[in-house]
Design an enzyme around this catalytic site. Sequence first.
Site, PDB file in Angstrom:
ATOM      1  N   ALA A  74      -3.667  -1.695 -11.275  1.00 49.12           N
ATOM      2  CA  ALA A  74      -3.545  -1.307  -9.628  1.00 49.12           C
ATOM      3  C   ALA A  74      -4.821  -2.314  -9.948  1.00 49.12           C
ATOM      4  CB  ALA A  74      -3.773  -0.175  -8.934  1.00 49.12           C
ATOM      5  N   GLY A 119       1.329   0.318 -12.670  1.00 48.11           N
ATOM      6  CA  GLY A 119       1.398  -0.790 -11.820  1.00 48.11           C
ATOM      7  C   GLY A 119       1.695  -1.956 -12.355  1.00 48.11           C
ATOM      8  N   GLU A 122       4.922  -0.374 -14.404  1.00 50.97           N
ATOM      9  CA  GLU A 122       5.503   0.062 -12.667  1.00 50.97           C
ATOM     10  C   GLU A 122       6.694  -1.239 -11.696  1.00 50.97           C
ATOM     11  OE1 GLU A 122       4.283   3.895 -10.807  1.00 50.97           O
ATOM     12  OE2 GLU A 122       2.986   2.470 -10.885  1.00 50.97           O
ATOM     13  N   GLU A 142      -2.288   6.331 -15.763  1.00 49.38           N
ATOM     14  CA  GLU A 142      -2.412   6.813 -14.628  1.00 49.38           C
ATOM     15  C   GLU A 142      -3.391   8.154 -14.606  1.00 49.38           C
ATOM     16  OE1 GLU A 142       0.187   3.534 -13.168  1.00 49.38           O
ATOM     17  OE2 GLU A 142      -0.274   4.869 -14.940  1.00 49.38           O
TER      18      GLU A 142
END
Length: 268
Positions: A74, A119, A122, A142
């Site tokens: 992110a 992310g 992910e 995270e």
Amino acid sequence: MGEERAEERFGEFVVVRRHGFVAELVLDRPKAMNAVSSAMARSIGGACAALAADVDVRAVVLTSTHERAFCVGADLKERNSMSDAELVRQRPVARGAYTGVLELPMPTIAAVHGFALGGGFELALSCDLIVADSTAVVGLPEVSVGVIPGGGGTQLLPRRVGAARAAELIFTARRVEAGEGRELGLVDVLVEEGRDREEALTLASRIAANSPVGLRAAKRALRTGFGLDLRAGLEVEDAAWRAVAFSGDRAEGVAAFAEKRKPVWPGE
């Protein structure tokens, strides 16, 4: 790979390239190491929606234009500037990127080099297979910045490596280099430095030689049946079999086998 077609750009940071029946979904925000901003998330979601609807696409490869990173997750600089209300409004936009990749109906392969963190990892986990080169560094860090993996990581990682291993990786927030990543099952294919994209496209081309109807049905059965008890899973498989048993692809596949030739799939 088949004849190249023109690139199609989705917003500023995402490009789709065609290689015959293989589509390459390219993360193209090199100045930020492909950090996923709101604009980039919208573009990923939009590109995935277009690919999902394209019956000519039999496999998708997710790649990066950055030399040292697949995706660093992110965009924390953007997140830091957001109010609580803005963060709430941004959440569906972010989710749309990850679910867009996850819900692509055809087989998907991530080509990872350098950093694939948070992310970014992910997005790779949302693919069916992960090809990584020797420079890859993956992880879900995270909790080290006060959040949790929110792009599917807490659900996708244990499905890959088991609950305890996923807990260790998520709770420690540690980064895992390519060799250990292959040993743990965080990546599926480990290749020499700089060969991740080439190897992923080659694998995708091999996949794309098969029936598009069969590929989508097999993926649907795999995804839907995983986690069910065996009896329920076999019912999922039976439904997928029935969906392909009377298709044009099945008729062509059987005929091509009998005639000892390569099939020409109708894709229906």
